[in-house]
Design an enzyme around this catalytic site. Structure first.
Site, short mmCIF file in Angstrom:
data_model
loop_
_atom_site.label_atom_id
_atom_site.label_comp_id
_atom_site.label_asym_id
_atom_site.label_seq_id
_atom_site.Cartn_x
_atom_site.Cartn_y
_atom_site.Cartn_z
N ASP A 1 -30.98 -4.37 18.53
CA ASP A 1 -31.34 -4.21 19.98
C ASP A 1 -30.62 -3.03 20.41
OD1 ASP A 1 -33.04 -4.45 22.19
OD2 ASP A 1 -31.70 -5.84 23.01
N CYS B 1 -27.84 -4.40 23.24
CA CYS B 1 -26.64 -5.41 22.99
C CYS B 1 -25.29 -4.67 22.57
CB CYS B 1 -27.36 -6.17 21.48
SG CYS B 1 -26.03 -6.75 20.34
N CYS C 1 -24.26 -4.93 18.79
CA CYS C 1 -25.16 -4.00 18.16
C CYS C 1 -24.66 -2.40 18.34
CB CYS C 1 -26.60 -4.00 18.58
SG CYS C 1 -27.47 -5.35 18.34
N ARG D 1 -34.33 -8.18 22.40
CA ARG D 1 -34.10 -9.57 22.81
C ARG D 1 -34.73 -10.21 23.93
NH1 ARG D 1 -27.95 -9.13 24.35
NH2 ARG D 1 -28.82 -7.03 25.28
#
Length: 245
Positions: A126, A129, A132, A156
């Protein structure tokens, strides 16, 4: 009982379906009763397989692996472990599902290929995130370690979120790699007219894998690492898989 499952996990319960002693087999005629009952719950039962337990079947759905009585009346959600052989049968089933799904969507991934590739990871990601973004900031570490990183989208917030729209624009960008890197650095993705990217399909695929958060890393054997791991740890995991093959 809780301590037993913890002990098994720490002992390295096998999740490799290729060494399964009692591999799941499709139920004759696909068990229409089970599929019909699951449909009432909004679950698409893609496959119905046998298990080592009499009267209990394994059901591969669009939301992961479940178990049910063979008439579909009772549903069980959880992990099935073969204690004697120290094998996580649920994870074995999911590993097969993940391998099939990754292969199905390989042409719609955003890929950063290592020059001297020794292995690949597939990462459901994502834009917003934090971990991430951390993984992507360390992308050169993965590539230098010989690890090709191939991304699938997992908004998400769901398919109605701004994150979904942003990921759509990234996947529709002329330069996907550049767009993803900039988005993970905080830039707003440029809107792409008539965008038709398979972000919804990626998201639904991730749900069928049992993914609920990002990043989620899929290894070459179909096993999943939920959450961020540095390149060095992933490199070790790849080496371990190679030593078993």
């Amino acid at each position: 009982m809780k301590n037993l499952f913890i002990a098994l996990a720490l002992a390295g319960v096998s999740a490799t379906s290729s060494v399964s002693v009692a591999a799941a087999q499709p139920v004759a005629e696909g068990n229409s009763a089970v599929k019909a009952q699951f449909a009432q719950l909004g679950l698409n039962a893609k496959k119905v397989n046998t298990t080592p337990l009499d009267g209990v079947v394994e059901v591969i759905t669009n939301r992961g692996v479940f178990y049910a009585s063979d008439d579909g009346r009772y549903l069980l959600q959880g992990t099935l472990i073969d204690i004697k052989n120290k094998e996580n049968l649920t994870e074995s089933a999911l590993s097969n599902v993940r391998l099939e799904g990754v292969e199905q969507y390989k042409d719609s991934m955003i890929v950063y290929k290592a020059d001297e590739e020794k292995g690949k990871i597939t990462v459901f990601t994502d834009i917003t995130c934090g971990y991430c973004r951390k993984l992507h900031r360390e992308l050169d570490d993965y590539l230098d370690a010989g690890i090709t990183v191939q991304y699938l989208a997992f908004p998400r917030g769901g398919m109605g979120s701004q994150g979904y729209t942003d990921l759509m624009n990234v996947w529709c960008a002329e330069n996907q790699q550049k767009a993803l890197t900039e988005a993970k650095a905080g830039a707003k993705p440029e809107e792409v007219a008539q965008c038709n990217a398979p972000v919804a399909e990626h998201y639904q695929l991730g749900q069928s894998f049992g993914i609920s958060g990002t990043p989620a890393i899929i290894l070459s054997d179909g096993s999943m690492i939920p959450g961020y791991q540095p390149a060095a740890a992933i490199s070790v995991a790849i080496d371990q898989l190679k030593s078993k093959s």
